[in-house]
Scaffold this active site. Structure first.
Site, PDB file in Angstrom:
ATOM      1  N   THR A  22      13.579  47.584  31.408  1.00  0.00           N
ATOM      2  CA  THR A  22      13.556  46.043  30.454  1.00  0.00           C
ATOM      3  C   THR A  22      12.680  45.832  29.135  1.00  0.00           C
ATOM      4  O   THR A  22      12.504  45.314  28.471  1.00  0.00           O
ATOM      5  CB  THR A  22      12.061  46.006  31.574  1.00  0.00           C
ATOM      6  N   ALA A  24      14.152  45.835  24.865  1.00  0.00           N
ATOM      7  CA  ALA A  24      15.109  45.264  23.939  1.00  0.00           C
ATOM      8  C   ALA A  24      16.807  45.428  24.387  1.00  0.00           C
ATOM      9  O   ALA A  24      17.633  44.387  24.420  1.00  0.00           O
ATOM     10  CB  ALA A  24      14.394  45.504  22.510  1.00  0.00           C
ATOM     11  N   SER A  51       6.298  48.404  35.361  1.00  0.00           N
ATOM     12  CA  SER A  51       7.652  46.858  35.264  1.00  0.00           C
ATOM     13  C   SER A  51       8.592  47.176  36.918  1.00  0.00           C
ATOM     14  O   SER A  51       9.401  46.040  37.527  1.00  0.00           O
ATOM     15  CB  SER A  51       8.921  47.377  34.274  1.00  0.00           C
ATOM     16  N   ARG A 110      18.847  64.812  19.576  1.00  0.00           N
ATOM     17  CA  ARG A 110      19.883  64.838  18.541  1.00  0.00           C
ATOM     18  C   ARG A 110      20.244  65.527  17.499  1.00  0.00           C
ATOM     19  O   ARG A 110      21.374  65.796  17.423  1.00  0.00           O
ATOM     20  CB  ARG A 110      19.581  62.718  17.446  1.00  0.00           C
ATOM     21  N   CYS A 140      21.005  54.358  14.888  1.00  0.00           N
ATOM     22  CA  CYS A 140      21.639  52.510  14.452  1.00  0.00           C
ATOM     23  C   CYS A 140      21.915  52.745  13.458  1.00  0.00           C
ATOM     24  O   CYS A 140      23.366  51.880  13.183  1.00  0.00           O
ATOM     25  CB  CYS A 140      20.553  51.618  15.357  1.00  0.00           C
ATOM     26  N   GLY A 171      15.156  46.402  14.370  1.00  0.00           N
ATOM     27  CA  GLY A 171      15.237  48.167  13.992  1.00  0.00           C
ATOM     28  C   GLY A 171      13.386  49.366  13.799  1.00  0.00           C
ATOM     29  O   GLY A 171      13.675  49.976  14.372  1.00  0.00           O
ATOM     30  N   ARG A 258      14.562  47.304   4.111  1.00  0.00           N
ATOM     31  CA  ARG A 258      14.110  46.754   5.276  1.00  0.00           C
ATOM     32  C   ARG A 258      14.814  45.374   4.622  1.00  0.00           C
ATOM     33  O   ARG A 258      14.334  45.211   3.674  1.00  0.00           O
ATOM     34  CB  ARG A 258      13.116  46.476   5.845  1.00  0.00           C
ATOM     35  N   HIS A 265      22.351  45.523  11.536  1.00  0.00           N
ATOM     36  CA  HIS A 265      22.122  46.485   9.784  1.00  0.00           C
ATOM     37  C   HIS A 265      23.841  46.188   9.063  1.00  0.00           C
ATOM     38  O   HIS A 265      24.590  46.218   9.793  1.00  0.00           O
ATOM     39  CB  HIS A 265      22.107  47.839  10.481  1.00  0.00           C
ATOM     40  N   ASN A 338      22.723  46.127  15.316  1.00  0.00           N
ATOM     41  CA  ASN A 338      22.043  47.361  15.571  1.00  0.00           C
ATOM     42  C   ASN A 338      21.491  47.099  16.811  1.00  0.00           C
ATOM     43  O   ASN A 338      21.178  48.060  17.197  1.00  0.00           O
ATOM     44  CB  ASN A 338      20.475  47.849  14.789  1.00  0.00           C
TER      45      ASN A 338
END
Length: 361
Positions: A22, A24, A51, A110, A140, A171, A258, A265, A338
């Protein structure tokens, strides 16, 4: 907990779970799964308990969201995670213990030596090297450039990167988008703003998730503070590029900024290689590279911009030039959505790589 919907294992194809369906990026993921070649059997949508019960459309059918729990991974072959770091850190190992391959879009794993960091156009072979049952998706910002740089690295052997990023409000998640739109509404119509120091800040007031106003401004900061004044976003570009390309000694310096763009991006890149580069050959390499679109005709002012790239999947590259002072260096400008290649699409591509293993059995 209510009973989970049964899994049909359609045509023997692998079952997919989307954790954070749910959110973005999860919303973008559902669109991607509905438009790419369908390699999946059943799809299970998982989100937080608040949700649970919502119905979302994917592949032309409505599916009910189930609450995140250990039982939700029963019968799941591959689980894609788009949730905060702390949620992934807790639940991706749970999914792996249940027999699923976890493909994680957070930063939790990562830099884990036992978790591959995969970009299918660059290092697809690493997807099978997953001793923890987890595969990580890069940040991203890194993803907005690494497909193009991977192609150039194969041709010329990369030695050094100097990067400046121009990162969209999205972002910073939905709060970033909301803050930018609110700020734009506050400054709209005032033709005097931006002419005196501090006037934009006074009108905007609360800057939301940003340390300074974003409307009518750029902010040289993204992420959290790390040693030496570096931001976490800048260190991600360095560390992730090294891991993806298999170049632990790659010299990387990044400055993340930004900008008042909703989504997509952009980056300027000064790339230094081991061998001499040729502008025309570099352009040809990029034009032929999977996942890259070359848009580079400065005589006609043709180059990528975020407003033209948003909502598309490739990395767009333009302004490709050989450095004036170094025959081994290229300068270029890149744009990438992104939320798509920078998040949902790359995650889906990794999952599809793993899905191929099921068809090979």
């Amino acid at each position: 907990m209510s009973a989970l919907p049964p899994l049909n294992r359609r045509d023997g194809r692998p079952t997919l779970a989307i954790v954070g369906a749910t959110g973005a990026v999860g919303t973008v993921m559902l669109d991607i799964l509905s438009t790419r070649t369908d390699v999946w059997g059943d799809i299970r949508l998982i989100a937080s308990p608040r949700s649970a019960g919502k119905k979302l459309r994917v592949r032309g059918e409505e599916l009910e969201v189930v609450a995140l729990s250990e039982e939700a991974f029963e019968g799941v072959d591959i689980a894609m995670f788009d949730v905060p770091d702390e949620v992934s850190a807790q639940w991706a190992p749970v999914a792996a213990a249940k027999g699923a391959v976890a493909v994680d879009n957070s930063g939790a794993f990562r830099m884990d030596a036992d978790v591959p960091l995969v970009v299918p156009e660059v290092n697809p072979d690493q997807a099978k090297n997953r001793p923890r049952g987890i595969i990580s998706n890069p940040n991203c910002t890194t993803l907005s450039m690494i497909v193009a740089l991977g192609a150039l690295h194969r041709e010329y052997t990369l030695r050094e990167l100097v990067v400046s990023s121009y990162q969209a409000a999205s972002g910073a998640g939905q709060p970033g988008v909301d803050a930018l739109r609110e700020q734009i509404a506050k400054v709209a119509g005032d033709t005097t703003l931006g002419t005196q120091a501090g006037d934009v800040r006074r009108v905007i007031g609360d800057t939301g998730p940003f340390p300074a106003p974003l409307a009518l401004n750029v902010v040289p900061w993204a992420g959290s503070l790390k040693d030496g004044g570096w931001s976490s976003e800048e260190l991600k570009v360095r560390n992730e590029s090294r891991k993806i390309l298999g170049l632990p000694g790659l010299r990387v310096n990044a400055t993340c900024v930004r900008v008042p763009v909703v989504t997509t991006h952009s980056l300027t890149v000064h790339a230094v290689f081991e061998s001499e580069v040729d502008q025309a050959r570099a352009q040809a390499v990029l034009a032929e590279a999977p996942g890259v679109v070359l848009c580079d005709d400065p005589a006609n002012y043709e180059f990528p911009t975020p407003a033209d790239v948003v909502g598309t999947d490739p990395t767009w590259v333009g302004r490709v030039r050989r450095s004036l002072d170094d025959p081994n260096a290229l300068d270029l400008f890149l744009c990438g959505d992104n939320l798509r290649k920078g998040a949902a699409l790359n995650t889906a591509q990794i999952a599809e790589l793993v899905a191929e293993e099921f068809t090979e059995r």
